[in-house]
Write an enzyme that holds these catalytic residues in place. Structure first.
Site, mmCIF file in Angstrom:
data_model
loop_
_atom_site.group_PDB
_atom_site.id
_atom_site.type_symbol
_atom_site.label_atom_id
_atom_site.label_comp_id
_atom_site.label_asym_id
_atom_site.label_seq_id
_atom_site.Cartn_x
_atom_site.Cartn_y
_atom_site.Cartn_z
ATOM 1 N N HIS A 14 28.994 145.454 64.398
ATOM 2 C CA HIS A 14 28.030 145.625 63.314
ATOM 3 C C HIS A 14 28.699 145.451 61.946
ATOM 4 O O HIS A 14 28.827 146.399 61.190
ATOM 5 C CB HIS A 14 27.388 147.012 63.452
ATOM 6 N N CYS A 44 21.898 147.871 55.908
ATOM 7 C CA CYS A 44 22.151 147.111 57.143
ATOM 8 C C CYS A 44 21.235 145.902 57.260
ATOM 9 O O CYS A 44 21.494 145.001 58.042
ATOM 10 C CB CYS A 44 21.998 148.001 58.362
#
Ligand SMILES: [Zn+2]
Lengths: 386, 177
Positions: A334, A81
């Site tokens: 996201h 991430c």
């Protein structure tokens, strides 16, 4: 070491773009950032591109095919991430080192509806441990992390739920956000449980998106800024997971964030109380609560109290120490590789009173922090000042 | 609303992008199938650190610095960096629940809800497993009853592999007093 400034930023609304390709999405954000900087591709000397799902497919070079092939060095970055923010850091280091004066960072991801466990066939599924030896999936990892906080400090489900309410409220003011619907505490608590203690609205959605930034040296800033004030990258820190006791069974999402935060505050010469805004990695509501403490926005074990006192909430809504005024990952979305650069865009927009932050502008913003953690693990923290 | 794909999508995030902590990637279970190849037609453990004989138990790799690793293929110690210093050590069948989560959504074929628990063993090792014989609903209602709960190791048959062997899985249940 040269000082490094963010001259331009660009971002496309997070959402779903099944008709587009990854290089197209990344190229759009890159062009927006270059226009914002008043530059074009011929000015760019170095390009770092962050993407996860096509990490072996030369996304950066394919973006150049969309926006101009000038033959400059391109690196492709993948760091879970923290992919986008690591790409940003590569661009930062390229300039800080003195090698280049102008660098481009792009974070891009197309998650679509791809995945589940598709494509992993071949092994005997009888030996797959998921669901048989507990769960190693993200919802369980961040569920456990929240439950650990409940065990240590008596934190309640409502505390986590309030974070989701706040983020969705913030997102109503952000046209770049994937979801822009306000939710009540009841909506959040009564939603389907995904993995205790996180209900559906306490988990971030998936989606597609891209964000980009143009970074310049101090020398170039003087030449190009034309009197505009641009934020300085006052700290850029990357950490990995140090050995901790339970780490193999229960990924530790806190230790590496804490060590990154300490280093970042020291590098920037600021304290947590100096932050005008924070964009942190709220992949789950439980994660945001833990990171209030990990980033020292409040004391150890005090995240519940912080929330009760309006911590993390936009000052327009009567809060203090605003966190994720963009809507955060919970609402804004996201798209893995894009997230880290998008967080930095948000901070830059507040520091420069950019019209893109208009309705949610933090008044008189001077210092902003952008935090990302990728499991596996990688943590980046950038502090920007103006 | 459309937020609905959130959790399944997270599952795919885990599956495609994050380094495995346990044996849930193709590569790892291919390795494991090879390791457990024997001529014996009896049941096989789901993971190599589960041993079925003489009685089912777990083993860890212990470094001379004291760190114990379960399910590790480490070349050198992640704590102290010493290489080649591991000895195999038998782990206790009793432990205490540190924390847990309750999984409500998973892949097809996995029965939900179930409790995914982090269990501390007296040797200083920590393992992740399902907690059975505890109601997930009760655990959510009163998590304090689960924290620190003394538990014991138990095994069961999870299914059959492609060669027809029973695959044995371990879990924990409340310890009998
Ligand atoms: Zn050691």
């Amino acid at each position: 070491m040269s000082n490094v400034y963010v001259l331009g930023t660009g971002m496309i609304k997070f959402g779903r773009y099944p008709e587009k390709t990854v290089p197209e999405l990344g190229g759009e954000a890159a062009v927006l950032a270059m226009k914002d900087a008043g530059l074009n591709i011929k000015d760019i000397e170095f390009f770092a591109c962050g993407n996860l799902f096509q990490a072996s497919m030369m996304v950066g070079q394919r973006i150049m095919q969309q926006i101009g092939q000038t033959g400059i060095p391109v690196v492709n970055v993948s760091n879970a991430c923290a992919t986008g923010s690591t790409a940003f850091r590569e661009a930062y280091m390229a300039i800080a080192s003195g090698l280049y004066d102008i660098a481009l960072a792009v974070g891009v991801e197309q998650m679509g509806k791809q995945g589940l466990l598709g494509g992993t066939g071949g092994g005997d599924p009888a030996y797959s441990t998921e669901g048989k030896l507990g769960s190693g999936l993200m919802p369980a990892v961040f569920g456990q992390a929240g439950v650990e906080h409940m065990r240590k400090y008596g934190t309640k489900l409502e505390h986590f739920a309030k974070i989701s309410v706040k983020s969705h409220q913030h997102a109503t003011k952000n046209p770049f956000s994937q979801y822009r619907n306000a939710l009540t505490l009841e909506d959040v608590l009564n939603a389907r449980m995904i993995c205790y203690p996180n209900t559906l609205y306490m988990c971030c959605p998936t989606g597609d998106g891209a964000a980009a930034a143009v970074l310049v040296s101090e020398r170039k800033l003087k030449e190009l800024a034309g009197g505009r004030k641009r934020p300085r990258v006052a700290a850029s820190v990357l950490t990995s997971d140090p050995w901790t006791e339970r780490d193999l069974a229960m990924p530790d999402v806190s230790t590496l964030t804490r060590s990154a935060a300490k280093k970042a505050y020291e590098q920037a010469g600021v304290e947590p109380k100096d932050l005008s805004l924070t964009e942190l990695h709220d992949c789950f509501a439980t994660a945001e609560l833990i990171h209030y403490e990990n980033l020292f926005l409040c004391g150890e074990g005090e995240a519940g109290k912080f929330i009760e006192e309006g911590g993390g909430v936009h000052p327009d809504l009567g809060g203090k120490a605003p966190v994720n005024v963009s809507g955060g990952l919970l609402s804004k979305g996201h798209p893995l590789g894009a997230t880290g650069v998008a967080n930095i865009c948000e901070v830059v927009w507040h520091l420069t009173e950019d019209p893109r932050a208009k309705e949610r502008q933090i008044p008189n913003a001077k210092v902003g922090l952008a935090h990302v953690i990728g499991l596996g693990s990688a943590c980046t923290i950038h502090i920007l000042t103006i | 609303m459309g937020n609905n794909s959130a959790a399944t999508a997270h599952a795919c995030v885990r599956a495609t992008s994050i380094a495995p902590r346990y044996t849930d990637t193709e590569e790892t279970f291919v390795d494991m199938a090879q390791e457990t190849q024997t001529t014996d037609q009896g049941p096989r453990p789901i993971v190599p650190f589960l041993r079925l004989h003489p009685k089912p138990h777990l083993v860890g790799k212990k470094c001379r610095c004291g760190a114990i690793f379960v399910d590790s293929r480490a070349v050198a110690c992640a704590k102290c960096g010493a290489d080649g210093q591991f000895t195999e050590t038998r782990l206790s069948n009793h432990g205490k629940v540190y924390v847990f989560s309750v999984v409500h959504q998973s892949f097809p074929g996995i029965k939900t809800p179930y409790i995914s628990a982090i269990v501390d063993l007296p040797e200083g090792a920590t393992v992740r497993a399902n907690l059975v014989d505890v109601s997930p609903e009760e655990a959510e209602k009163d998590p304090n009853k689960v924290f620190g709960m003394p538990v014991e190791f138990t095994t069961s048959v999870a299914g059959k592999d492609r060669e027809g062997h029973d695959v044995i899985v371990f879990s924990y249940r409340p310890a009998k007093a």
